[in-house]
Design a protein around this motif. Structure first.
Motif, short mmCIF file in Angstrom:
data_model
loop_
_atom_site.label_atom_id
_atom_site.label_comp_id
_atom_site.label_asym_id
_atom_site.label_seq_id
_atom_site.Cartn_x
_atom_site.Cartn_y
_atom_site.Cartn_z
N LYS A 1 -2.37 11.44 -6.42
CA LYS A 1 -3.02 10.09 -6.10
C LYS A 1 -1.91 9.06 -6.07
O LYS A 1 -1.84 8.48 -4.95
CB LYS A 1 -4.14 9.80 -7.02
CG LYS A 1 -5.45 10.69 -6.69
CD LYS A 1 -6.64 10.21 -7.52
CE LYS A 1 -7.66 11.09 -7.36
NZ LYS A 1 -9.08 10.61 -8.03
N LEU A 2 -0.97 9.18 -7.11
CA LEU A 2 -0.14 8.25 -7.03
C LEU A 2 0.97 8.23 -5.90
O LEU A 2 1.51 7.13 -5.39
CB LEU A 2 0.59 8.05 -8.38
CG LEU A 2 1.61 6.85 -8.65
CD1 LEU A 2 1.14 5.50 -8.52
CD2 LEU A 2 2.38 7.29 -9.94
N HIS A 3 1.44 9.35 -5.60
CA HIS A 3 2.29 9.83 -4.63
C HIS A 3 1.80 9.43 -3.32
O HIS A 3 2.39 8.68 -2.47
CB HIS A 3 2.81 11.11 -4.57
CG HIS A 3 4.08 11.48 -3.99
ND1 HIS A 3 4.54 11.20 -2.85
CD2 HIS A 3 5.01 11.93 -4.71
CE1 HIS A 3 5.79 11.29 -2.74
NE2 HIS A 3 6.33 11.77 -3.91
N LYS A 4 0.46 9.68 -3.09
CA LYS A 4 -0.37 9.38 -1.73
C LYS A 4 -0.38 7.82 -1.70
O LYS A 4 -0.04 7.38 -0.49
CB LYS A 4 -1.67 9.73 -1.75
CG LYS A 4 -2.39 9.88 -0.55
CD LYS A 4 -3.77 10.48 -0.43
CE LYS A 4 -3.70 11.80 -0.71
NZ LYS A 4 -5.03 12.52 -0.48
N ALA A 5 -0.62 6.95 -2.58
CA ALA A 5 -0.74 5.64 -2.54
C ALA A 5 0.49 5.03 -2.55
O ALA A 5 0.68 4.22 -1.35
CB ALA A 5 -1.29 5.10 -4.03
N ALA A 6 1.84 5.76 -2.98
CA ALA A 6 2.98 4.97 -2.71
C ALA A 6 3.29 5.36 -1.06
O ALA A 6 3.92 4.43 -0.45
CB ALA A 6 4.05 5.82 -3.57
N ASP A 7 3.00 6.61 -0.74
CA ASP A 7 3.42 6.61 0.79
C ASP A 7 2.62 5.91 1.65
O ASP A 7 3.04 5.27 2.79
CB ASP A 7 3.03 8.18 1.25
CG ASP A 7 4.03 9.22 0.34
OD1 ASP A 7 5.18 8.73 0.02
OD2 ASP A 7 3.72 10.41 0.10
N LYS A 8 1.34 5.60 1.48
CA LYS A 8 0.38 4.66 2.22
C LYS A 8 0.98 3.23 2.31
O LYS A 8 0.72 2.68 3.33
CB LYS A 8 -1.00 4.68 1.74
CG LYS A 8 -1.92 6.01 1.90
CD LYS A 8 -2.41 6.06 3.44
CE LYS A 8 -3.44 7.31 3.50
NZ LYS A 8 -3.87 7.35 4.84
N GLY B 1 -7.51 2.12 -4.99
CA GLY B 1 -8.62 1.02 -5.42
C GLY B 1 -9.88 1.15 -4.95
O GLY B 1 -10.87 0.32 -5.48
N GLY B 2 -10.17 2.17 -4.25
CA GLY B 2 -11.50 2.46 -3.68
C GLY B 2 -12.68 3.25 -4.95
O GLY B 2 -13.73 3.29 -4.76
N ILE B 3 -11.77 3.64 -6.02
CA ILE B 3 -12.52 4.19 -7.03
C ILE B 3 -13.15 3.23 -7.95
O ILE B 3 -12.56 2.36 -8.18
CB ILE B 3 -11.56 4.96 -7.92
CG1 ILE B 3 -10.75 6.05 -7.21
CG2 ILE B 3 -12.18 5.71 -9.21
CD1 ILE B 3 -9.70 6.78 -7.84
#
Length: 213
Positions: A106-113, A64-66
């Motif tokens: 990026k999607l995988h990282k977002a899901a993990d976060k 969401g920071g993009i």
């Protein structure tokens, strides 16, 4: 629109936030980029709760920071909420929106976060006061969600300001997902407060054309 029931969860209902994140990880593991259409295909075209929650959850993640992403995600949520408001049985999104994609990494990282948040939500919210998630209540929620989405574009210029309306949207989506009427009532209150606070912040910052002095 693409056929909406072609993913791994075909014919299955999503019952928790954790299942939504597992679905995103599965998509990210299978391809280099994941489009909004891919996600819609997997959650199904009747899953209004997850369809509102997912963009909002992604917005409060690092993705969401993009620049421009919060407004895009708010637009998607508003389109979903508008169809819930008018009682449309099958969810539809324009091809232009469905083709927007994000890298699998990026999607995988977002899901993990978001894993910790998902576990907390799934632990605390279950079906209570179900009468408040049926009848007219989903349409009331949809109307407030649309208003919340309208506050996001001006708030995008204020660091972290769009988190509040997106958090309220997550609450609405979760209430619909797990049929939790108590959470629906909480989301209604938080949503109204977020709309007022968002408009006030945008006005004080001069983002709505007012004086910033």
């Amino acid at each position: 629109m693409r056929t909406a029931n072609t993913g791994d969860h075909t014919g299955d209902e999503i019952h928790s936030v954790g299942e939504i994140l597992d679905m995103l990880r599965s998509l990210a593991d299978r391809q280099d980029k994941v489009s909004i259409g891919d996600v819609l295909d997997t959650v199904g075209d009747r899953s209004y709760g997850p369809a509102m929650m997912l963009p909002a959850m992604i917005e409060i993640s690092p993705v969401g920071g993009i620049p421009g992403v919060p407004t895009l995600l708010a637009t998607i949520v508003a389109l979903v909420a508008a169809q819930l408001l008018i009682g449309k049985e099958h969810l539809w999104l324009p091809q232009l929106v469905q083709k927007r994609a994000i890298s699998a990494g990026k999607l995988h990282k977002a899901a993990d976060k978001l894993g910790g948040l998902a576990n907390w939500l799934d632990r605390w919210f279950h079906g209570r006061l179900p009468r408040f998630v049926t009848g007219i209540w989903p349409r009331i929620a949809a109307a407030i969600v649309i208003l919340l989405c309208l506050t996001v574009p001006p708030l995008e210029f204020v660091p972290f300001a769009s988190t509040a309306p997106m958090a309220a949207i997550i609450a609405f989506g979760l209430a619909l997902l797990v049929r939790d009427g108590l959470l629906m009532l909480i989301a209604l209150g938080v949503g109204v407060v977020s709309i007022g606070a968002g408009l006030g912040l945008a006005g004080n910052s001069g983002l709505l054309g007012g004086n910033s002095q």
